[in-house]
Scaffold this motif. Sequence first.
Motif, short mmCIF file in Angstrom:
data_model
loop_
_atom_site.label_atom_id
_atom_site.label_comp_id
_atom_site.label_asym_id
_atom_site.label_seq_id
_atom_site.Cartn_x
_atom_site.Cartn_y
_atom_site.Cartn_z
N THR A 77 0.79 -1.35 -0.09
CA THR A 77 -0.04 -0.04 -0.10
C THR A 77 0.82 1.22 0.15
OG1 THR A 77 -1.36 -1.35 1.33
CG2 THR A 77 -2.13 1.20 1.16
N ALA A 78 0.73 2.12 -0.95
CA ALA A 78 1.77 3.37 -1.10
C ALA A 78 1.30 4.29 -1.62
CB ALA A 78 2.67 2.85 -2.04
N ALA A 79 1.64 5.68 -1.13
CA ALA A 79 1.07 6.86 -1.63
C ALA A 79 2.54 7.79 -1.74
CB ALA A 79 0.33 7.49 -0.46
N ALA A 80 2.61 8.65 -2.63
CA ALA A 80 3.92 9.52 -2.81
C ALA A 80 3.38 10.81 -3.59
CB ALA A 80 4.96 8.60 -3.86
N LEU A 81 4.29 11.73 -3.43
CA LEU A 81 4.12 12.85 -4.17
C LEU A 81 5.29 13.29 -4.79
CD1 LEU A 81 2.70 14.41 -1.25
CD2 LEU A 81 1.55 15.03 -3.31
N VAL A 82 5.18 13.64 -6.46
CA VAL A 82 6.34 13.84 -6.85
C VAL A 82 6.11 15.10 -7.73
CG1 VAL A 82 7.09 11.41 -7.45
CG2 VAL A 82 6.07 12.61 -9.15
N ASP A 83 7.11 15.93 -8.21
CA ASP A 83 6.97 17.05 -9.09
C ASP A 83 7.60 16.70 -10.32
OD1 ASP A 83 9.75 17.76 -8.67
OD2 ASP A 83 9.16 19.39 -7.34
N ALA A 84 7.42 17.90 -11.27
CA ALA A 84 7.78 17.94 -12.70
C ALA A 84 9.35 17.92 -12.77
CB ALA A 84 7.02 18.84 -13.48
N ASP A 85 10.05 18.36 -11.56
CA ASP A 85 11.46 18.42 -11.56
C ASP A 85 12.07 17.15 -11.20
OD1 ASP A 85 11.59 21.08 -12.86
OD2 ASP A 85 11.27 21.86 -10.74
N ARG A 86 11.12 16.17 -10.97
CA ARG A 86 11.73 14.65 -10.50
C ARG A 86 12.06 14.58 -9.33
NH1 ARG A 86 15.37 15.08 -15.14
NH2 ARG A 86 14.59 14.30 -16.95
N ARG A 87 11.56 15.46 -8.38
CA ARG A 87 11.65 15.52 -6.94
C ARG A 87 10.49 14.36 -6.42
NH1 ARG A 87 12.99 21.62 -5.78
NH2 ARG A 87 10.94 21.50 -6.84
N ILE A 88 11.05 13.58 -5.71
CA ILE A 88 10.18 12.71 -4.84
C ILE A 88 9.80 13.59 -3.48
CG2 ILE A 88 9.68 10.66 -3.64
CD1 ILE A 88 11.54 9.11 -5.79
N LEU A 89 8.66 14.05 -3.35
CA LEU A 89 8.43 14.98 -2.18
C LEU A 89 8.29 14.37 -0.94
CD1 LEU A 89 6.44 17.62 -4.21
CD2 LEU A 89 8.89 17.76 -3.69
N ALA A 90 7.68 13.09 -1.04
CA ALA A 90 7.22 12.19 -0.04
C ALA A 90 6.95 10.93 -0.43
CB ALA A 90 6.08 12.88 1.03
N GLN A 91 7.20 9.80 0.17
CA GLN A 91 6.89 8.43 0.00
C GLN A 91 6.55 7.93 1.47
OE1 GLN A 91 8.40 5.70 -2.96
NE2 GLN A 91 10.35 6.72 -2.64
N ALA A 92 5.25 7.21 1.44
CA ALA A 92 4.98 6.54 2.38
C ALA A 92 4.31 5.02 2.13
CB ALA A 92 3.70 7.13 3.15
N LEU A 93 4.93 4.05 2.51
CA LEU A 93 4.71 2.68 1.94
C LEU A 93 4.55 1.67 2.93
CD1 LEU A 93 6.48 1.13 -1.16
CD2 LEU A 93 6.51 -0.11 0.98
N ALA A 94 3.54 0.77 2.98
CA ALA A 94 3.57 -0.27 4.00
C ALA A 94 3.41 -1.47 3.24
CB ALA A 94 2.30 -0.16 4.78
N SER A 95 4.35 -2.46 3.40
CA SER A 95 4.26 -3.78 2.84
C SER A 95 3.44 -4.77 3.84
CB SER A 95 5.63 -4.34 2.75
OG SER A 95 6.45 -3.53 2.00
N GLN A 96 2.78 -5.80 2.99
CA GLN A 96 1.92 -6.45 3.74
C GLN A 96 2.42 -8.12 4.15
OE1 GLN A 96 -1.66 -6.90 1.38
NE2 GLN A 96 -1.94 -4.60 1.66
N PHE A 97 3.98 -8.23 4.04
CA PHE A 97 4.49 -9.31 3.97
C PHE A 97 3.93 -10.41 5.27
CE2 PHE A 97 8.34 -7.12 2.05
CZ PHE A 97 8.01 -7.21 0.89
N GLU A 98 3.91 -9.67 6.56
CA GLU A 98 3.50 -10.29 7.59
C GLU A 98 2.19 -10.76 7.55
OE1 GLU A 98 5.56 -11.08 9.87
OE2 GLU A 98 7.13 -9.91 9.31
N GLU A 99 1.20 -9.95 6.83
CA GLU A 99 -0.07 -10.68 6.71
C GLU A 99 -0.16 -11.71 6.00
OE1 GLU A 99 -2.30 -6.49 6.53
OE2 GLU A 99 -0.11 -6.53 6.64
#
Length: 340
Positions: free
Chosen positions: A13-35
């Motif tokens: 499950t992931a959400a991220a913000l990027v801009d046109a200058d190729r910057r990743i402004l934020a990345q939030a990610l949760a893997s479900q491996f355990e489940e």
Amino acid sequence: MIVLGIETSCDETAAALVDADRRILAQALASQFEEHRDYGGVVPEIAARSHVERLDGLVAKAMADAGLDWNAVDAVAATAGPGLIGGVMVGLVEAKAIAAVAGIPFVAVNHLEGHALTVRLIEDVAFPYLLLLISGGHCQLLAVEGVGRYTRLGGTIDDAAGEAFDKTAKMLDLGYPGGPAVERAAAGGDARRFRLPRPMVGRAGCDFSFSGLKTAVRQTLESLKSPDAQAIADLAASFQQTVAEVLADRVANAAALFRARWPQGDTLVVAGGVAANRVLRTRLGDAAASGGLRLIAPPPALCTDNAAMIAWAGLERLRLGISDPLDTPARARWPLDDAA
Ligand code: KG4
Ligand code: ZN
């Protein structure tokens, strides 16, 4: 231009913000491996429920980490397929709701196009390029001529490369997720110990096959009766090296085809979760060089599923004036090339 991307097509499950200058402004990610661990693979219903529970929080976290409010976001992009349909629907509904409330455009992104264009988030790679897309569900060679413009040169006739890694990990009892587990075990193994068949090697064309290799791993394992940790490591290393040889052979043929038809192209891009594997990356670099191409592979964290790649693919589409209506459906199947 700032785009929010949402990814929910499999077990991240992931959400991220990027801009046109190729910057990743934020990345939030949760893997479900355990489940999913106890089941040895992704269970679609568990995945969908987990996306529902986590996605709101991850979007809020990405927005907070970037220090943005909704006025600053120009569009929202979400994976609309291919993938596990329940999960895809969760991400789509979230993205459409945000688009409706914030009054911004919505972009429906093909997950495979997310992988295919990630490299352009890293550096200014021009079209056309040759793409080896190797993930859990896909294994194909494509000429990428532009956003939304793909010509397929070859694909797997049975399993995907990632599937072969996952099944090998299961047989060798290395745990889940399989790819990274095989790579770790292989690091302490001797790749020359077991001679495994190399499906398709030496044949014309750019198709792949991995099911025979999987069978050979099982038969080799059975022949060992009670294998010790070293034997397991050696078998993992032999398997990984064989996959590297198969991919390199197929890439050599594809490079020749690609250079004949798209002489202005000079780059091989490797993408998808399996492209995170360091042994494969090295071998593919050699194969690319022999074929007259340079290799570019995104950093491993952008090879496996993530939302920055979805935001970026959305941004690439928006720059071309493409966005999608709010009744765009989720698609379990969605090939990149129309001809397929
Ligand atoms: O792109 P991805 O994260 O999800 C799909 O779209 O399928 O790819 C997941 C696949 C899994 O099969 C996983 O075992 C494989 O990528 N993978 C790897 C490695 N990391 C992930 N395979 C080999 N070596 C790795 N280090
Ligand atoms: Zn993927």
